[in-house]
Design an enzyme around this catalytic site. Structure first.
Site, PDB file in Angstrom:
ATOM      1  N   GLY A   1      -6.124   9.645 -23.845  1.00  0.00           N
ATOM      2  CA  GLY A   1      -6.488   8.270 -23.540  1.00  0.00           C
ATOM      3  C   GLY A   1      -6.963   7.462 -24.726  1.00  0.00           C
TER       4      GLY A   1
ATOM      5  N   SER B   1      -2.917  15.975 -30.010  1.00  0.00           N
ATOM      6  CA  SER B   1      -2.358  14.630 -30.144  1.00  0.00           C
ATOM      7  C   SER B   1      -1.375  14.530 -31.300  1.00  0.00           C
ATOM      8  CB  SER B   1      -3.481  13.613 -30.362  1.00  0.00           C
ATOM      9  OG  SER B   1      -2.977  12.291 -30.370  1.00  0.00           O
ATOM     10  N   ILE B   2      -0.467  13.579 -31.168  1.00  0.00           N
ATOM     11  CA  ILE B   2       0.269  13.051 -32.325  1.00  0.00           C
ATOM     12  C   ILE B   2      -0.028  11.556 -32.455  1.00  0.00           C
ATOM     13  CG2 ILE B   2       2.106  14.764 -32.448  1.00  0.00           C
ATOM     14  CD1 ILE B   2       3.872  12.870 -30.836  1.00  0.00           C
ATOM     15  N   ASN B   3      -1.039  11.102 -31.733  1.00  0.00           N
ATOM     16  CA  ASN B   3      -1.568   9.736 -31.715  1.00  0.00           C
ATOM     17  C   ASN B   3      -0.758   8.825 -30.804  1.00  0.00           C
ATOM     18  OD1 ASN B   3      -3.574   7.862 -32.369  1.00  0.00           O
ATOM     19  ND2 ASN B   3      -2.364   7.006 -34.011  1.00  0.00           N
TER      20      ASN B   3
ATOM     21  N   GLU C   1      -1.231   9.944 -37.177  1.00  0.00           N
ATOM     22  CA  GLU C   1      -2.692   9.991 -37.124  1.00  0.00           C
ATOM     23  C   GLU C   1      -3.352   9.254 -38.284  1.00  0.00           C
ATOM     24  OE1 GLU C   1      -4.294  10.874 -34.658  1.00  0.00           O
ATOM     25  OE2 GLU C   1      -3.221  12.432 -33.556  1.00  0.00           O
TER      26      GLU C   1
ATOM     27  N   ASP D   1      -5.565   6.503 -37.425  1.00  0.00           N
ATOM     28  CA  ASP D   1      -6.930   6.718 -36.950  1.00  0.00           C
ATOM     29  C   ASP D   1      -7.970   6.517 -38.042  1.00  0.00           C
ATOM     30  OD1 ASP D   1      -6.357   7.097 -34.332  1.00  0.00           O
ATOM     31  OD2 ASP D   1      -6.721   9.249 -34.280  1.00  0.00           O
TER      32      ASP D   1
ATOM     33  N   THR E   1      -1.982  11.261 -25.884  1.00  0.00           N
ATOM     34  CA  THR E   1      -2.555  12.537 -26.279  1.00  0.00           C
ATOM     35  C   THR E   1      -2.336  13.464 -25.094  1.00  0.00           C
ATOM     36  OG1 THR E   1      -4.144  11.376 -27.679  1.00  0.00           O
ATOM     37  CG2 THR E   1      -4.770  13.578 -27.049  1.00  0.00           C
TER      38      THR E   1
ATOM     39  N   SER F   1     -11.735  11.001 -34.772  1.00  0.00           N
ATOM     40  CA  SER F   1     -10.972  11.140 -33.532  1.00  0.00           C
ATOM     41  C   SER F   1     -11.860  10.841 -32.332  1.00  0.00           C
ATOM     42  CB  SER F   1     -10.425  12.571 -33.424  1.00  0.00           C
ATOM     43  OG  SER F   1      -9.843  12.802 -32.159  1.00  0.00           O
ATOM     44  N   SER F   2     -11.214  10.526 -31.205  1.00  0.00           N
ATOM     45  CA  SER F   2     -11.917  10.388 -29.924  1.00  0.00           C
ATOM     46  C   SER F   2     -11.680  11.586 -29.015  1.00  0.00           C
ATOM     47  CB  SER F   2     -11.462   9.113 -29.208  1.00  0.00           C
ATOM     48  OG  SER F   2     -11.801   7.958 -29.934  1.00  0.00           O
TER      49      SER F   2
END
Length: 587
Positions: free
Chosen positions: A489, A416-418, A437, A440, A398, A469-470
């Site tokens: 991360g 992000s694109i994961n 994603e 996720d 990310t 998401s994180s």
């Protein structure tokens, strides 16, 4: 005095947040904290001693790539504000960090507008296509098919980043997209040089990239990882960015670009439609907001689990004298707070437009009191003994940037694109590298994703739903100043922010927050992961004696970018994580 008024409103806000969920009408439980924060946060922007909020003496950008920081600074110096700079940095990162983000992905942009104190989160998270369903990645025996949610066109959600760029420029910036996207278009057309980090990420995903001729043709050299210094040119991406300049949102989500995207995705086994693209919308959400020992934390709201997770962990830790606690014992307490927050993440959280997540309860200090009471002061709590998600199989990338302008506007954005290089699939004729994603989501309750995170029904796949998401872009506000920070991360993002905030509370500055040795626990797998050198042999032995399982990692993680504005001095500091090759610039 203004400060007294602010404190009274803050106490009112805290009391409202900690209202028992049973006291709130059922239909209002999801929206009442958002409405209250939206009403009161502008009040909190009033400064101490009745004066207007001070203005910084400098402007600052910290991002994961020097070329992106330079692009943002170019826009600030041309008269743009922090939001214009955010457009430039976002787009530049989409070009020069294809392993981390891109216009084929999404993210969260946390904004503070100095003129009226407005704080909002732009939710540009990807969305499941309408043809997606709960069992999309399962075989006939209801087992998850390895790699199906990570590689190729079927792994991609509908991108949100292009729509977010347009919204940022239209509603918050002052410069046209023609100007703010110009640096990214130039980088895509002329190329950027491969560095060691690019080579490491490409090596990690080389097999998947080779399966997409358009991806291999852009990101590899004759099917191999390119040497350092080789220029990566993306003329197709430059053309797609020009379509955004010419037609705004319609330049991506309808017309020729949209038709090429859908045709390319469907030929490769994906399920996108033109309606999926046309119906995508950026959502403005009220950020999560809470207090920790005199500091107000403003962070990402659902579908990011970051703000709620931070609130749970910091509420648990609020009554411990951490600064006076022996290091091993301190880590034990922090890990137990992490464990409980990630259990709640797995059990309860999902897209708020689909799931009635008990956010007020999870952020209630009395709930934290109960979680704290379950922590043994000298013994680890095995995750299997906590109620909730219990199934487990054995089990990152990310980007983030932070911006502050001279007016006091600020942006924390995590994109992000994961997985590195996302789905490793470039749609022919567009230059767009797709996200993966969809991984996720919980492909199957209790089965971990690429980052080892498990989930329950709250994060199951559904048409039009946004995956949990994180990503945790965050502001930390106090009467002394404000911090703007975040990091990539994967599943470890939230705990990196936690450690940085605790370090901040201990009196340290941005250079320390971003360089701090890191450790992490995410409920399942039931281990403490830690960077080389993060835990001394003595601390490791003590934690083992307490029943913790340790997993030392050979590599570091994260790439935190931070800016801090000190109100008293007017001084601005910025720091870029030494683990990465980013650039923090103050001018």
């Amino acid at each position: 005095m203004a400060v007294t008024l602010v404190k009274k409103f803050r106490r009112l806000l805290d009391g409202a947040f900690f209202m028992p969920a049973t006291d709130i009408p059922a239909k209002s439980r999801r929206i009442w904290p958002c409405a209250l924060v939206g009403l009161l946060l502008p009040m909190a922007a009033l400064a101490v001693d009745g004066q207007a909020p001070p203005r910084p003496d400098s402007q600052a950008i910290a991002s994961a790539h020097p070329l992106a920081t330079q692009a943002g600074m170019q826009i600030l110096e041309a008269g743009g504000n922090a939001f214009d700079a955010a457009v430039a940095v976002t787009a530049a990162l989409a070009v020069v960090e294809p392993y981390s983000s891109g216009i084929g992905g999404g993210g969260f942009w946390l904004l503070h507008r100095a003129s009226d104190g407005k704080q909002v989160m732009l939710d540009g998270r990807e969305q499941a296509p309408q043809a997606a369903h709960r069992d999309l990645y399962l075989d006939k025996q209801d087992n998850v098919v390895p790699g199906l949610s990570m590689d190729g066109a079927l792994a991609a959600g509908i991108p949100g980043e292009p729509a977010a760029l347009v919204r940022l420029a239209k509603d918050y910036g002052r410069l046209p997209l023609k100007q703010t996207l110009a640096p990214a278009i130039r980088l895509a057309q002329d190329g950027f040089p491969v560095d060691s980090h690019y080579r490491a990420m490409a090596r990690f995903r080389v097999e998947a990239l080779r399966k997409s001729p358009a991806a291999a043709g852009r990101f590899l050299e004759n099917g191999e990882v390119p040497a350092e210094g080789v220029l990566i040119r993306q003329p197709g991406l430059a053309e797609t960015l020009r379509a955004l300049v010419d037609r705004g949102r319609a330049g991506f989500y309808t017309g020729k670009v949209a038709e090429r995207l859908v045709e390319g995705v469907r030929k490769a086994g994906g399920i996108w439609t033109l309606d999926d693209l046309a119906q995508y919308r950026v959502i403005e959400r009220e950020p999560v907001s809470f207090q920790y020992q005199g500091r107000r934390i403003v962070s990402a709201a659902l579908p990011s689990s970051g703000g709620v997770g931070l609130a749970t962990m910091l509420n648990i830790l609020a009554t411990y004298p951490l600064e006076q606690t022996e290091p091993a014992q301190r880590i034990h307490l922090v890990v137990e707070a992490m464990r409980r927050a990630y259990r709640d993440r797995a059990q309860y959280l999902g897209d708020p437009d689909f799931v009635e997540a008990p956010v007020p309860l999870l952020m209630d200090m009395r709930y934290a009191d109960g979680l704290r009471a379950s922590i043994h002061p000298q013994r680890a709590t095995p995750s299997r003994l906590l109620p909730g998600v219990a199934s487990l199989s054995k089990g990152t990338d990310t980007t983030h940037f932070s911006v502050l302008d001279r007016e006091g506007n600020r942006v924390a954005a995590t994109l992000s694109i994961n997985y590195p290089f996302g789905a490793a699939f470039v749609v022919p004729g567009t230059g767009v590298l797709l996200n993966d994603e969809m991984d996720d989501f919980s492909a199957k309750p209790g089965v971990p994703n690429a980052y080892g995170l498990v989930g329950a029904e709250a994060n199951a796949i559904a048409p039009g739903k946004r995956p949990l998401s994180s990503m945790t872009p965050t502001f930390v506000e106090s009467e002394q100043g404000v911090a703007i920070l975040g990091t990539p991360g994967g599943s470890r993002i939230i705990t990196m922010l936690l450690l940085a905030i605790l370090d901040m509370h201990g009196g340290h500055g941005p250079a320390s927050w971003v360089a701090l040795p890191r450790y992490h626990h995410q409920y399942l797998p039931d281990v403490i992961q830690f960077e080389p050198g993060a835990l001394s042999p003595r601390i490791q032995q003590t934690l083992k004696e307490q029943g913790h399982l340790l997993k030392p990692l050979d590599s570091t993680w994260g790439n935190m970018q931070a800016v801090y504005f000190d109100y008293a001095s007017g001084k601005v500091e910025a720091a870029s994580d030494p683990r990465g090759g980013g650039l923090a610039s103050v001018r």
